[in-house]
Design a protein around this motif. Sequence first.
Motif, PDB file in Angstrom:
ATOM      1  N   ALA A  79      23.388 104.002  22.025  1.00 50.64           N
ATOM      2  CA  ALA A  79      24.042 102.721  21.757  1.00 50.64           C
ATOM      3  C   ALA A  79      24.534 101.851  22.746  1.00 50.64           C
ATOM      4  CB  ALA A  79      25.268 102.782  20.798  1.00 50.64           C
ATOM      5  N   THR A  80      24.302 102.453  24.002  1.00 45.07           N
ATOM      6  CA  THR A  80      24.759 101.932  25.236  1.00 45.07           C
ATOM      7  C   THR A  80      23.485 100.932  25.794  1.00 45.07           C
ATOM      8  OG1 THR A  80      24.503 103.551  26.721  1.00 45.07           O
ATOM      9  CG2 THR A  80      26.681 103.160  25.839  1.00 45.07           C
ATOM     10  N   ALA A  81      23.831 100.015  26.757  1.00 39.27           N
ATOM     11  CA  ALA A  81      22.786  99.190  27.502  1.00 39.27           C
ATOM     12  C   ALA A  81      22.298 100.211  28.489  1.00 39.27           C
ATOM     13  CB  ALA A  81      23.178  98.141  27.951  1.00 39.27           C
ATOM     14  N   GLY A  82      20.952 100.241  28.746  1.00 46.35           N
ATOM     15  CA  GLY A  82      20.057 100.894  29.736  1.00 46.35           C
ATOM     16  C   GLY A  82      19.807 102.333  29.364  1.00 46.35           C
ATOM     17  N   VAL A  83      20.048 102.838  28.011  1.00 49.88           N
ATOM     18  CA  VAL A  83      19.756 104.152  27.627  1.00 49.88           C
ATOM     19  C   VAL A  83      18.753 103.919  26.636  1.00 49.88           C
ATOM     20  CG1 VAL A  83      20.512 106.503  26.768  1.00 49.88           C
ATOM     21  CG2 VAL A  83      21.717 105.193  28.388  1.00 49.88           C
ATOM     22  N   VAL A  84      17.624 104.513  26.726  1.00 56.30           N
ATOM     23  CA  VAL A  84      16.445 104.533  25.657  1.00 56.30           C
ATOM     24  C   VAL A  84      16.290 105.961  25.363  1.00 56.30           C
ATOM     25  CG1 VAL A  84      15.743 102.295  26.396  1.00 56.30           C
ATOM     26  CG2 VAL A  84      14.634 104.326  27.452  1.00 56.30           C
ATOM     27  N   PRO A  85      15.456 106.348  24.154  1.00 57.26           N
ATOM     28  CA  PRO A  85      15.021 107.627  23.752  1.00 57.26           C
ATOM     29  C   PRO A  85      13.894 107.964  24.635  1.00 57.26           C
ATOM     30  CG  PRO A  85      14.941 106.065  21.831  1.00 57.26           C
ATOM     31  CD  PRO A  85      15.284 105.501  22.888  1.00 57.26           C
ATOM     32  N   HIS A  86      13.813 109.408  25.003  1.00 53.60           N
ATOM     33  CA  HIS A  86      12.872 109.700  25.853  1.00 53.60           C
ATOM     34  C   HIS A  86      11.520 109.611  25.274  1.00 53.60           C
ATOM     35  CE1 HIS A  86      10.144 112.643  28.002  1.00 53.60           C
ATOM     36  NE2 HIS A  86      10.857 112.616  28.766  1.00 53.60           N
ATOM     37  N   ARG A  87      10.437 109.258  25.887  1.00 54.30           N
ATOM     38  CA  ARG A  87       9.025 109.060  25.348  1.00 54.30           C
ATOM     39  C   ARG A  87       8.561 109.980  24.367  1.00 54.30           C
ATOM     40  NH1 ARG A  87       7.102 108.149  31.429  1.00 54.30           N
ATOM     41  NH2 ARG A  87       9.197 107.565  31.715  1.00 54.30           N
ATOM     42  N   SER A  97      16.904 106.963  31.306  1.00 52.46           N
ATOM     43  CA  SER A  97      17.878 105.819  31.729  1.00 52.46           C
ATOM     44  C   SER A  97      17.613 105.280  33.458  1.00 52.46           C
ATOM     45  CB  SER A  97      19.492 106.398  32.050  1.00 52.46           C
ATOM     46  OG  SER A  97      20.301 105.246  32.536  1.00 52.46           O
ATOM     47  N   THR A  98      17.366 104.104  33.591  1.00 53.56           N
ATOM     48  CA  THR A  98      16.767 103.720  34.797  1.00 53.56           C
ATOM     49  C   THR A  98      18.004 103.751  35.748  1.00 53.56           C
ATOM     50  OG1 THR A  98      15.338 102.329  33.717  1.00 53.56           O
ATOM     51  CG2 THR A  98      15.791 101.753  36.027  1.00 53.56           C
ATOM     52  N   VAL A  99      18.040 104.303  36.883  1.00 54.80           N
ATOM     53  CA  VAL A  99      18.888 104.318  37.899  1.00 54.80           C
ATOM     54  C   VAL A  99      18.394 103.751  39.257  1.00 54.80           C
ATOM     55  CG1 VAL A  99      20.530 106.002  39.332  1.00 54.80           C
ATOM     56  CG2 VAL A  99      19.680 106.634  36.988  1.00 54.80           C
ATOM     57  N   GLU A 100      19.066 102.632  39.392  1.00 56.13           N
ATOM     58  CA  GLU A 100      18.485 101.825  40.848  1.00 56.13           C
ATOM     59  C   GLU A 100      19.560 101.552  41.669  1.00 56.13           C
ATOM     60  OE1 GLU A 100      16.697  98.337  39.143  1.00 56.13           O
ATOM     61  OE2 GLU A 100      14.739  99.471  38.785  1.00 56.13           O
TER      62      GLU A 100
END
Length: 129
Positions: A79-87, A97-100
């Motif tokens: 439900a938070t931005a930047g987090v998606v289900p694993h493929r 989650s993308t960590v930059e």
Amino acid sequence: MRGLGAGRKTRRSLERGGTGAAGELNEAVGGWPRVKITPMFGRWSYFVGPRLFGCFPLREKDRDLWIRLAPEDQRRALATAGVVPHRRLASSGWVESTVETTRDVGRAIRWLRRAYQAALVAVEREERR
């Protein structure tokens, strides 16, 4: 015969425990009790005992952190931005989650801590049996 020559040299980033975001994550997670960090399949793998709770790429240009969460935490994370289900592993609690940036590292550590606590509880439960 194979295997008699000099072995392959360890990459400097492996010797230092990672660089950039990987180094920051490894430094923070490595300080938690019972955590073991090991390179595996091109990723830094975070373990509590035999249980894997997170992975981050070894390569500097890759930025996708994988985290295994409990079902309720997975719902909240998605439900938070930047987090998606694993493929491929979303059904078993994994998210990506993308960590930059340093800000992303802080957010990632909060979710990794939840994954660590769930893994620690599961490992301790197995040890009691």
